[in-house]
Design a protein around this motif. Structure first.
Motif, PDB file in Angstrom:
ATOM      1  N   UNK A 172       0.835  -1.209   0.000  1.00  0.00           N
ATOM      2  CA  UNK A 172       0.000   0.000   0.000  1.00  0.00           C
ATOM      3  C   UNK A 172       0.867   1.255   0.000  1.00  0.00           C
ATOM      4  N   UNK A 173       0.471   2.229  -0.812  1.00  0.00           N
ATOM      5  CA  UNK A 173       1.179   3.509  -0.892  1.00  0.00           C
ATOM      6  C   UNK A 173       0.146   4.626  -0.770  1.00  0.00           C
ATOM      7  N   UNK A 174       0.365   5.537   0.178  1.00  0.00           N
ATOM      8  CA  UNK A 174      -0.545   6.672   0.328  1.00  0.00           C
ATOM      9  C   UNK A 174       0.227   7.972   0.131  1.00  0.00           C
ATOM     10  N   UNK A 175      -0.357   8.889  -0.610  1.00  0.00           N
ATOM     11  CA  UNK A 175       0.258  10.192  -0.873  1.00  0.00           C
ATOM     12  C   UNK A 175      -0.733  11.288  -0.515  1.00  0.00           C
ATOM     13  N   UNK A 176      -0.298  12.227   0.319  1.00  0.00           N
ATOM     14  CA  UNK A 176      -1.159  13.327   0.745  1.00  0.00           C
ATOM     15  C   UNK A 176      -0.517  14.676   0.440  1.00  0.00           C
ATOM     16  N   UNK A 177      -1.295  15.569  -0.151  1.00  0.00           N
ATOM     17  CA  UNK A 177      -0.856  16.943  -0.384  1.00  0.00           C
ATOM     18  C   UNK A 177      -1.931  17.848   0.196  1.00  0.00           C
ATOM     19  N   UNK A 178      -1.694  18.314   1.411  1.00  0.00           N
ATOM     20  CA  UNK A 178      -2.666  19.142   2.122  1.00  0.00           C
ATOM     21  C   UNK A 178      -2.116  20.562   2.220  1.00  0.00           C
ATOM     22  N   UNK A 179      -2.463  21.371   1.246  1.00  0.00           N
ATOM     23  CA  UNK A 179      -1.953  22.730   1.163  1.00  0.00           C
ATOM     24  C   UNK A 179      -3.075  23.747   1.176  1.00  0.00           C
ATOM     25  N   UNK A 180      -2.701  25.007   1.263  1.00  0.00           N
ATOM     26  CA  UNK A 180      -3.647  26.120   1.270  1.00  0.00           C
ATOM     27  C   UNK A 180      -3.347  27.080   0.125  1.00  0.00           C
ATOM     28  N   UNK A 181      -4.334  27.298  -0.721  1.00  0.00           N
ATOM     29  CA  UNK A 181      -4.257  28.322  -1.756  1.00  0.00           C
ATOM     30  C   UNK A 181      -5.531  29.153  -1.666  1.00  0.00           C
ATOM     31  N   UNK A 182      -5.449  30.328  -1.051  1.00  0.00           N
ATOM     32  CA  UNK A 182      -6.655  31.161  -0.877  1.00  0.00           C
ATOM     33  C   UNK A 182      -7.150  31.706  -2.208  1.00  0.00           C
ATOM     34  N   UNK A 183      -8.356  32.241  -2.202  1.00  0.00           N
ATOM     35  CA  UNK A 183      -8.913  32.803  -3.430  1.00  0.00           C
ATOM     36  C   UNK A 183      -8.041  33.924  -3.967  1.00  0.00           C
ATOM     37  N   UNK A 184      -7.385  34.646  -3.072  1.00  0.00           N
ATOM     38  CA  UNK A 184      -6.517  35.745  -3.514  1.00  0.00           C
ATOM     39  C   UNK A 184      -5.368  35.251  -4.372  1.00  0.00           C
ATOM     40  N   UNK A 185      -4.928  34.024  -4.133  1.00  0.00           N
ATOM     41  CA  UNK A 185      -3.867  33.423  -4.965  1.00  0.00           C
ATOM     42  C   UNK A 185      -4.349  33.291  -6.403  1.00  0.00           C
ATOM     43  N   UNK A 186      -5.538  32.772  -6.573  1.00  0.00           N
ATOM     44  CA  UNK A 186      -6.087  32.572  -7.922  1.00  0.00           C
ATOM     45  C   UNK A 186      -6.463  33.894  -8.590  1.00  0.00           C
ATOM     46  N   UNK A 187      -6.794  34.886  -7.789  1.00  0.00           N
ATOM     47  CA  UNK A 187      -7.229  36.171  -8.345  1.00  0.00           C
ATOM     48  C   UNK A 187      -6.067  37.042  -8.836  1.00  0.00           C
ATOM     49  N   UNK A 188      -4.828  36.610  -8.594  1.00  0.00           N
ATOM     50  CA  UNK A 188      -3.665  37.405  -9.012  1.00  0.00           C
ATOM     51  C   UNK A 188      -3.576  37.546 -10.529  1.00  0.00           C
ATOM     52  N   UNK A 189      -3.972  36.489 -11.252  1.00  0.00           N
ATOM     53  CA  UNK A 189      -3.904  36.489 -12.710  1.00  0.00           C
ATOM     54  C   UNK A 189      -5.136  35.794 -13.273  1.00  0.00           C
ATOM     55  N   UNK A 190      -5.596  36.241 -14.434  1.00  0.00           N
ATOM     56  CA  UNK A 190      -6.810  35.680 -15.032  1.00  0.00           C
ATOM     57  C   UNK A 190      -6.655  34.218 -15.423  1.00  0.00           C
ATOM     58  N   UNK A 191      -5.411  33.779 -15.714  1.00  0.00           N
ATOM     59  CA  UNK A 191      -5.193  32.406 -16.167  1.00  0.00           C
ATOM     60  C   UNK A 191      -5.182  31.393 -15.031  1.00  0.00           C
ATOM     61  N   UNK A 253      -3.480   5.268  -2.633  1.00  0.00           N
ATOM     62  CA  UNK A 253      -4.386   6.412  -2.704  1.00  0.00           C
ATOM     63  C   UNK A 253      -3.578   7.699  -2.792  1.00  0.00           C
ATOM     64  N   UNK A 254      -4.209   8.701  -3.365  1.00  0.00           N
ATOM     65  CA  UNK A 254      -3.637  10.044  -3.364  1.00  0.00           C
ATOM     66  C   UNK A 254      -4.747  11.016  -3.008  1.00  0.00           C
ATOM     67  N   UNK A 255      -4.512  11.848  -1.992  1.00  0.00           N
ATOM     68  CA  UNK A 255      -5.492  12.835  -1.559  1.00  0.00           C
ATOM     69  C   UNK A 255      -4.862  14.223  -1.654  1.00  0.00           C
ATOM     70  N   UNK A 256      -5.552  15.115  -2.345  1.00  0.00           N
ATOM     71  CA  UNK A 256      -5.001  16.447  -2.606  1.00  0.00           C
ATOM     72  C   UNK A 256      -6.075  17.500  -2.339  1.00  0.00           C
ATOM     73  N   UNK A 257      -5.711  18.542  -1.614  1.00  0.00           N
ATOM     74  CA  UNK A 257      -6.615  19.677  -1.471  1.00  0.00           C
ATOM     75  C   UNK A 257      -5.820  20.962  -1.283  1.00  0.00           C
ATOM     76  N   UNK A 258      -6.370  22.035  -1.799  1.00  0.00           N
ATOM     77  CA  UNK A 258      -5.798  23.365  -1.600  1.00  0.00           C
ATOM     78  C   UNK A 258      -6.609  24.147  -0.570  1.00  0.00           C
TER      79      UNK A 258
END
Length: 368
Positions: A172-191, A253-258
């Protein structure tokens, strides 16, 4: 017809940097560390303010390193940069632009006879990744995809244990990426957060961890995935969950969230086998948190040495990546992550998107 790739020798490799976002500083620092083998000759960005800030940063870094700066050409137009290839003798273009631009920019550079290094992901579409590899092969230039986590001392030590068979059969292999990317991060650029230009939590933020699924554990036989946009106002996903089966029989499994509150929590990987258990954790797989094997090896004494502290999810692998890439260009080494290697993680991400959209298991390799 495929052209033979030519090595660069007996002189510095001349580099042009394209895209002046935040990741470009890691590339600049790496190139300055390898100043004896490389030279930054140009930077390009359509945003003039970012272009000037990057020029100033380069000059500051040279001063800090007690190195004399060389003439630096600035471009706000990519086509103009390419047309200056002969004048500046450009050997390598580094693309730190929005991911959706990588394919067209790589193909243009390849046709001009320039080697290309692209940040992750190499493309946002499977067919684009294939076209990038084909264009570079036909033009006889090299294509590199940045996967700096492969150079983490923690991961290299774990990979050695897998190759030495110390885990026995993996279960069994488990991979977790539990990070924070606020809306302001995405709002920096239209792309940012768009499907065509950026991708979401899997395609962008966690793509290095997707790469580890194949690089460490081996080829994946099949996967099932669900992706969702739960809390961010973006086209792409902010959260994803994947169930995997590898060709060697292991499940995972791989679990990812921003959406982790209130800040980045962990980037981890746990590997369980018949005769071994290892967890690499920390913010960016930078600490070995558990290490148990049935039999002793001198590698067991290296756990504390290879673990390190970091406040950055990027880690410290860029300089080692550049060492390998520059050595590959001058014919002294083989690239750790070329275009074909970059396709492996792109294929897994595209398969996850297909699985989520169709609501069923997807077998690999992709048949599209």
């Amino acid at each position: 017809m495929t052209k033979k790739k030519v090595s660069i020798s007996k002189r510095k490799i001349k580099v042009a940097l394209v895209g002046c976002g935040r990741i470009i500083q890691n590339h600049i620092k790496s190139l300055i560390l390898h100043n004896s083998e490389s030279e930054i000759v140009a930077i390009c960005d359509e945003n003039l303010d970012n272009l000037k800030k990057t020029r100033d940063f380069i000059e500051e870094q040279f001063l800090e390193a007690n190195l004399s700066t060389t003439k630096l050409s600035l471009f706000s137009d990519y086509a103009e940069l390419i047309s200056s290839k002969k004048k500046l003798n450009i050997d390598l273009i580094v693309l730190a632009t929005p991911s959706g631009l990588h394919a067209s920019q790589t193909i243009i550079a390849a046709k001009a006879g320039i080697n290309v290094c692209t940040e992750k992901p190499m493309a946002t579409k499977w067919e684009d990744g294939i076209e990038m590899v084909d264009a570079c092969e036909k033009s006889g230039v090299k294509l590199f995809v940045v996967k700096q986590n492969r150079f983490n001392a923690t991961l290299k030590l774990v990979k050695k244990q897998i190759e030495d068979g110390r885990f026995g059969r993996l279960s069994l292999v488990t991979t977790n990426v539990f990070w924070q990317r606020p809306q302001t991060y995405y709002d920096q650029d239209k792309w940012r957060g768009t499907l065509d230009m950026d991708g979401g939590a899997l395609m962008n933020q966690a793509s290095h961890y997707v790469d580890l699924l194949d690089w460490l554990i081996g080829p994946v036989e099949s996967l099932s995935a669900s992706v969702s946009t739960i809390s961010r106002n973006i086209e792409a996903e902010d959260t994803a969950a994947i169930q995997l089966k590898w060709c060697n029989g292991a499940l995972g499994t791989m679990a990812v969230t921003m959406l982790t509150y209130p800040k980045n929590l962990e980037g981890s990987m746990t590997i369980l086998g018949e005769k071994g258990t290892v967890k690499i954790g920390g913010l960016a797989v930078n600490k070995i948190q558990n290490w148990e094997f049935a039999d002793y090896s001198k590698d067991d004494d290296l756990i504390e040495k290879v673990s390190y502290d970091t406040t950055s999810v990027y880690g410290f692998g860029h300089s080692l990546y550049y060492k390998n890439m520059l050595a590959s260009l001058n014919g002294e080494d083989v690239s750790i992550c070329d275009g074909n290697e970059g396709l492996k993680s792109l294929e897994l991400i595209i398969a996850a998107y297909i699985s989520s959209r169709k609501g069923k298991k997807v077998d690999l390799p992709l048949q599209i």
